[in-house]
Design an enzyme around this catalytic site. Sequence first.
Site, mmCIF file in Angstrom:
data_model
loop_
_atom_site.group_PDB
_atom_site.id
_atom_site.type_symbol
_atom_site.label_atom_id
_atom_site.label_comp_id
_atom_site.label_asym_id
_atom_site.label_seq_id
_atom_site.Cartn_x
_atom_site.Cartn_y
_atom_site.Cartn_z
ATOM 1 N N LYS A 81 0.844 -1.192 0.000
ATOM 2 C CA LYS A 81 0.000 0.000 0.000
ATOM 3 C C LYS A 81 0.879 1.241 0.000
ATOM 4 O O LYS A 81 1.912 1.276 0.683
ATOM 5 C CB LYS A 81 -0.890 -0.024 1.249
ATOM 6 C CG LYS A 81 -1.934 1.088 1.325
ATOM 7 C CD LYS A 81 -2.797 0.912 2.576
ATOM 8 C CE LYS A 81 -3.890 1.954 2.675
ATOM 9 N NZ LYS A 81 -4.733 1.749 3.883
ATOM 10 N N SER A 156 -9.573 1.751 3.074
ATOM 11 C CA SER A 156 -8.708 2.499 2.172
ATOM 12 C C SER A 156 -7.663 1.642 1.465
ATOM 13 O O SER A 156 -7.052 2.107 0.512
ATOM 14 C CB SER A 156 -7.986 3.612 2.933
ATOM 15 O OG SER A 156 -7.150 3.033 3.927
ATOM 16 N N SER A 180 -9.697 -0.602 7.354
ATOM 17 C CA SER A 180 -9.154 -0.404 6.004
ATOM 18 C C SER A 180 -8.469 -1.611 5.382
ATOM 19 O O SER A 180 -8.166 -1.592 4.193
ATOM 20 C CB SER A 180 -8.178 0.771 5.991
ATOM 21 O OG SER A 180 -8.895 1.967 6.100
#
Lengths: 487, 493
Positions: A81, A156, A180
């Site tokens: 990420k 996210s 997330s």
Amino acid sequence: MHEACTLTITELKDLLDRKEISVPDIVASVYRRIDTVEDRVRAFVTLTREKAMETAQKAQDAIQSGALNSKQLTGIPLAIKDNMCTKGIPTTCASKILHTFVPPYESTATSRLAGEGYILIGKTNMDEFAMGSSTENSGLHVTKNPWDPERIPGGSSGGSAAAVAADECIAALGSDTGGSIRQPAALCGVVGMKPTYGRVSRYGLVAFASSLDQIGPITKNVRDSAVLMNIISGHDPCDSTSAPVPVPDFTAVLGKDIRGMKIGIPEEYFIDGMDREVEEAVREAVKQLESLGAVPVKVSLPHTGYAVATYYVLAMSEASSNLARYDGVKYGLRSEGKDLMEMYMNTRAEGFGAEVKRRIMLGTYALSSGYYDAYYRKAQQVRTRIKDDFGAVFRDVDAIVTPTTPTAAFRIGEKTSDPLQMYLSDIFTISVNLAGVPAISIPCGFTSDNLPVGLQFIGKHFDEESIIKLAFAYEQSTVWHRRKPSL
Amino acid sequence: MKYETIIGLEVHAQMLTATKIFCGCPTAFGAGPNTQTCPVCIGMPGVLPVLNRKALEFAIRTGLATHCRISPYSRFARKNYFYPDLPKGYQISQYELPICEDGHVKIIADGKSRRIGITRIHMEEDAGKNIHEGAGNYSFVDLNRAGVPLMEIVSEPDIRSPLEAVEYMKKLRAILRYLGVCDGNMEQGSLRCDANISLRPAGQKELGVKAEIKNINSFRFVEKALDYEIKRQIKVLDSGGRILQETRLWDSARGITESMRGKEEAHDYRYFPEPDLVPITVNQQWIEEIRSALPELPDVKRARFVSFYGLSEYDTDFLISEKPLADLFEETVKLGGQPKAVSNLITGDLLRLLNAENKSIEECPLKPKQLVGILNLIENKIISWTMAKTVLDEMYRTTAENIGIAKLELPALEITADAIVKEKGLVQISDTGEIEKAVDDVIAKNPKEAERFKSGEEKLIGFFVGQVMKLMKGKANPQMVNDLLRKKLSSQP
């Protein structure tokens, strides 16, 4: 044989150990897959193809010369990420304000992966600064759900979850502040693990809300999750909040009997407005666990109704402070202005997206004198109650089982105009971050639209073993994790 | 109207740790801009602070030395504001739960002993520095200082005059230096203070409205700024005006304070507990270890010097003002020097030499053994105090040179008072005959002055002593010269 990109860490390691595949083959397979599907998924913000191929060749040479054997991740392509700092590789947090930022240091989590020989495939898309539940708040582009490109992948860590689901990598790291990792994992039909707060170092993770953020793996199955947990867990002297507690071998519990384990089913997690198909899948999963010998127990987490509000006050307060460093003075975007104040204001106005601004403003308000007691302090008090709720329930049960999300993946644009609706998609994951306990989401079924449904196991502090054991037992008795989206 | 002055000081002391408070960067002063920085102290995305244990120990040491309670549980907070020299957009400081609370120090001002309360001592990181020169339309930012550990020592509003404020600052500086936790160098900003000052009509209970004067960096400026501010506030109050609660700056060039910002623009720092650092828990055993390792502090040393060495309070205060000075004194006495004589030699002539070169006592080239050598010669009447000065000067100069040479790896010579006296032929003449001859000579050459002395002009004795000394090139025993002169002058017809 299956395409290498569709396999798991464990499967690839077996093939490598038996010399039935080469590292460059694995990496090439992954990039071929990316070339085929990425324009429909858009999971990545940066691809590190050249460096990955180079590393792959070096690893292969080392294997062939006998200089290298049996590191756990040798030749395994992973995606990271884009809020974890990777030395010399852009780390943007999917924000315009950081789109030129190249960190001169490596996050502890990724450097531990590197220590085991992983190959970085690329950095994945996310909601800007990890603020959002759909990856629609990315300052760069929207990521699509591999099961239905009309739908969001969750957020996210939507880029990481979508990349794993689409076989654009073998596994990925995400970060979880209020769900997330687990929410996008559920919506993309993969396994997402949020470790106990303090289990994994946050050093190098660009902070959203420091007291809630935690790095964790997103994988194709529970075993890979345990493998990655073994690597990234453990005390880090660079992070005071990382806990100096021993790390067990999380793979040791795989396949262990779950008979007699008590699983709490909290009444507050089966709410009005929840999708009927999601609820049915979860209830079915509980029955399945029961058939494996687990003992469901009705439990109550009475402060659950306050979790979303509490979370947003605390997360936004911390975020307003954590994001103050993006001021145009030292790195990233700097806009012009006639004086210092104007430069600050223009930089932040142009650099941050709407959701980030909304949260900075709310957090600033909640912390300001005169409102601190009513919001921040009160939220801290409620947080303690929520923690105590879990403590009380865990005196009676080994784990708690809940849906991961109230609905399957929603359509792109469906909730963007109503932030409060969007915030509710994390309603089942948020309490876990407030309490700091670990939780894992695994696939437990599909809706009639062929969208994945997630099942969440929540554990005691530093007891990831129980939830891994339960999740693995469930996973092995079902087929959900084997389904692939047709892209 | 008669007013009472209420002053409280917030003293910032830079801790003498080798590295910064939350990272491993060095804290040395004077390095090139931004050469002592790392991702942590310049607030790069994703990095985290880790508390320097030495800084914590220094804060506890200071708390113990100032009679504070050491909190078993304290924590850091974030103080949020925007400024280019503040890399993270917040300063990590302590707020609700500081490491030390409720202490005091004793001061003596105007001959009165007073006790000044210390509200709290907390730790925090320093900010960087903006440089505005040489950049045309731009400013530069130097972050070497960012993350340097500071203690903020907050006093109670117990101070009643600018003089007391200075004495309090001096006392704190002495304590910090004794403890070795701060070098107290005000020019380099290692020690600086903010002063809160208000006036109230004598006898009134409630406090008046206060002004805060920021960043005062010398004892003299503390006194001058507060003096100015008192006069300013009296003028405002006497003319029926009201004091505004505001922050003021001391302009040392113009000798005035001026408004920086008012209450309405006051910062809202939005303090909240720092989530990147775990709360600090200090165990009692460690506190006791630190306590037992504390050095003797100025107050105790002062009492001991007065009672044990029989020194005057004036001399004592001077000697204990710096620990190395007190140590030099004690070592010299231990080697056989008479306390009063040692005190005179050190506080008078030795400091004159050091001051002339702008050197601190730590840089003094002379060793206690050398000083005792001089004192022995005086004691044995081989040289006079006047000659001792010459010996000391010579010893200081040659020793300093010798140290310079020794740096070139040549063996250091031991320079003794005996050697200097011998080499310079500085032996004091105590031969009655020789002195008598000189005395007779001088009286014969100055008959008028001799007459005037006899008719009662006592002070002329100094003139005669001077003339005899001049004749004998300063080597005569002054006591003998004096005695003989008096005898001869009064015995003459």
